[in-house]
Design a protein around this motif. Sequence first.
Motif, short mmCIF file in Angstrom:
data_model
loop_
_atom_site.label_atom_id
_atom_site.label_comp_id
_atom_site.label_asym_id
_atom_site.label_seq_id
_atom_site.Cartn_x
_atom_site.Cartn_y
_atom_site.Cartn_z
N ALA A 1 0.85 -1.21 0.00
CA ALA A 1 0.00 0.00 0.00
C ALA A 1 0.88 1.26 0.00
O ALA A 1 0.64 2.21 -0.76
N ARG A 2 1.93 1.23 0.83
CA ARG A 2 2.83 2.39 0.92
C ARG A 2 3.58 2.62 -0.39
O ARG A 2 3.67 3.74 -0.88
N ARG B 1 2.78 1.61 -3.42
CA ARG B 1 1.87 2.03 -4.49
C ARG B 1 1.61 3.54 -4.40
O ARG B 1 1.59 4.24 -5.41
N GLN B 2 1.46 4.02 -3.18
CA GLN B 2 1.23 5.46 -2.96
C GLN B 2 2.46 6.26 -3.40
O GLN B 2 2.35 7.26 -4.11
N GLU C 1 2.69 6.33 -7.18
CA GLU C 1 1.76 7.29 -7.79
C GLU C 1 2.31 8.70 -7.72
O GLU C 1 2.30 9.43 -8.71
N THR C 2 2.83 9.07 -6.56
CA THR C 2 3.40 10.41 -6.38
C THR C 2 4.58 10.63 -7.33
O THR C 2 4.79 11.72 -7.83
N PRO D 1 1.99 2.11 -10.37
CA PRO D 1 1.87 1.43 -9.08
C PRO D 1 1.85 -0.09 -9.22
O PRO D 1 2.37 -0.80 -8.35
#
Length: 131
Positions: free
Chosen positions: A70-71, A73-74, A77-78, A83
């Motif tokens: 989850a981290r 993928r975030q 994206e940034t 992701p």
Amino acid sequence: MSTSDTHRTHGIDDSVLAELTRLRESIDNIDAAVVHMLAERFKCTQQVGLLKARHHLPPADPAREARQIARLRQLAETAHLDPAFAEKLLNFIIAEVIRHHERIAVEPDTTDTPTNRTHNTPDTPPGAPRP
Ligand SMILES: O=C(O)C(=O)C[C@]1(C(=O)O)C=C[C@@H](O)C=C1
């Protein structure tokens, strides 16, 4: 025939060739950094594997993995990185770490380290299901 000879034979402009060479030098630097960072990561996970083996903890921790994915993928994206690719890459690395942990659990006294091991090289591409 060298790479630049090949390009000259095919009529590629010198300025294009210079740009390609400049970009490839950066790619080589980045690839070297990736190798060094992975080597450091495997040094850490080797210690985690020993700790887990000594305390009879399971090699894999799916809840921790879910948080890491989850981290990442975030972060991806940034950073405008796909992701799904980031997730596949992390899964590929973790699958290898878990193989090392499993090996440490059955051979805790081994002096072999993941980073110099050649007989346990992953042969599945990122994204392949974990064996
Ligand atoms: O954090 C752990 O427990 C580890 O063993 C490290 C690690 C990883 O490579 O990040 C590997 C396997 C686990 O399933 C989760 C994470």
